[in-house]
Design a protein around this motif. Sequence first.
Motif, PDB file in Angstrom:
ATOM      1  N   THR A  10       9.936   3.849   1.334  1.00 47.15           N
ATOM      2  CA  THR A  10       9.717   3.204   0.302  1.00 47.15           C
ATOM      3  C   THR A  10       8.236   2.756   0.368  1.00 47.15           C
ATOM      4  OG1 THR A  10      12.014   2.233  -0.082  1.00 47.15           O
ATOM      5  CG2 THR A  10      10.056   1.149  -1.303  1.00 47.15           C
ATOM      6  N   THR A  13       5.917   6.200  -0.161  1.00 50.38           N
ATOM      7  CA  THR A  13       5.997   6.848  -1.625  1.00 50.38           C
ATOM      8  C   THR A  13       5.369   5.611  -2.471  1.00 50.38           C
ATOM      9  OG1 THR A  13       8.217   5.941  -1.812  1.00 50.38           O
ATOM     10  CG2 THR A  13       7.905   8.269  -1.311  1.00 50.38           C
ATOM     11  N   GLY A  14       5.255   4.296  -1.996  1.00 48.25           N
ATOM     12  CA  GLY A  14       4.813   3.387  -2.840  1.00 48.25           C
ATOM     13  C   GLY A  14       3.431   3.209  -2.898  1.00 48.25           C
ATOM     14  N   THR A  17       1.990   6.135  -4.508  1.00 49.69           N
ATOM     15  CA  THR A  17       2.172   5.773  -5.901  1.00 49.69           C
ATOM     16  C   THR A  17       0.811   4.956  -6.297  1.00 49.69           C
ATOM     17  OG1 THR A  17       4.325   6.028  -6.167  1.00 49.69           O
ATOM     18  CG2 THR A  17       3.309   4.860  -7.903  1.00 49.69           C
ATOM     19  N   TYR A  88       5.929   8.837  -7.993  1.00 44.07           N
ATOM     20  CA  TYR A  88       6.928   7.625  -8.206  1.00 44.07           C
ATOM     21  C   TYR A  88       8.251   7.864  -8.434  1.00 44.07           C
ATOM     22  CZ  TYR A  88       7.226   8.517 -13.252  1.00 44.07           C
ATOM     23  OH  TYR A  88       7.539   8.954 -14.708  1.00 44.07           O
ATOM     24  N   PHE A  91       9.441   7.381  -4.940  1.00 42.58           N
ATOM     25  CA  PHE A  91       9.458   5.756  -4.912  1.00 42.58           C
ATOM     26  C   PHE A  91      10.536   5.003  -5.344  1.00 42.58           C
ATOM     27  CE2 PHE A  91       8.135   1.775  -6.400  1.00 42.58           C
ATOM     28  CZ  PHE A  91       8.137   1.222  -5.305  1.00 42.58           C
ATOM     29  N   LEU A 216       7.737  -2.877  -3.190  1.00 44.21           N
ATOM     30  CA  LEU A 216       7.311  -2.303  -2.055  1.00 44.21           C
ATOM     31  C   LEU A 216       6.878  -3.490  -1.034  1.00 44.21           C
ATOM     32  CD1 LEU A 216       5.110  -0.165  -0.626  1.00 44.21           C
ATOM     33  CD2 LEU A 216       3.331  -0.932  -2.038  1.00 44.21           C
TER      34      LEU A 216
END
Length: 231
Positions: A10, A13-14, A17, A88, A91, A216
């Motif tokens: 997370t 990917t966060g 993003t 995203y 995420f 996040l």
Amino acid sequence: MSGRFWPIATIVTGVATLAISVAFGFLPEVTAAGPCMARGAVVQFEFARNMGDLIAIFGEPDHACRPLVVGAMDAVNRLDVMAFIPIYTLFCICAALLLADGVWRRPLVVMAVGAALIAAVADYLETFSLLGITQVLDTPGQLLQYSQLGAWTKFVLLAAHAVFCAGICYTNDKQRLILGTLLMLPPFGVAAAAYDHINLSNVMALAFALAWSALLAMAVVSVVRARGAQA
């Protein structure tokens, strides 16, 4: 998978993003457009309904700004297709599984993941339509209908994803009430944009920013706590 996999996934990917979101503003075509491209023009293009909206965004056909704004919009949408949409989406999926402690066989988790995946499909419909519109700005035809369908479907489903994640927060053994409350903001933001997409789309953007930032932050806290427990 280890207990740290979903928090780390997370976070990765966060952060990606967030990085791509910032990168949009530094694309060479965007900086070249400068003051020709009004603040919020990208979202306004997503919600464009008619020729009046397009002229407000790109200028009249003979205006010097038009080719610069077209170039900027195309650059943004190409990056959207290649990187932002898949990142995203990952995420959103990772965040839902993080909230559920990696247990995906739960209705709310399945619905959250499904909403994120279908939102990505809708976003691709929207973005490819927008890339087509810039090629025929004066005669967009049905492309405007496709871009609107994709945009509103995307935002509604991403808001639904946030609601499903809020449900996980409220029903999980580890209840996260504050996070759940923040995740309930996107539906109100989408409703505000639907009421007045010209003046209130920034409310929607803020709602998603708060909700996703909270996810996040929760992932970071989860990793820190896991390290503390191992120490």
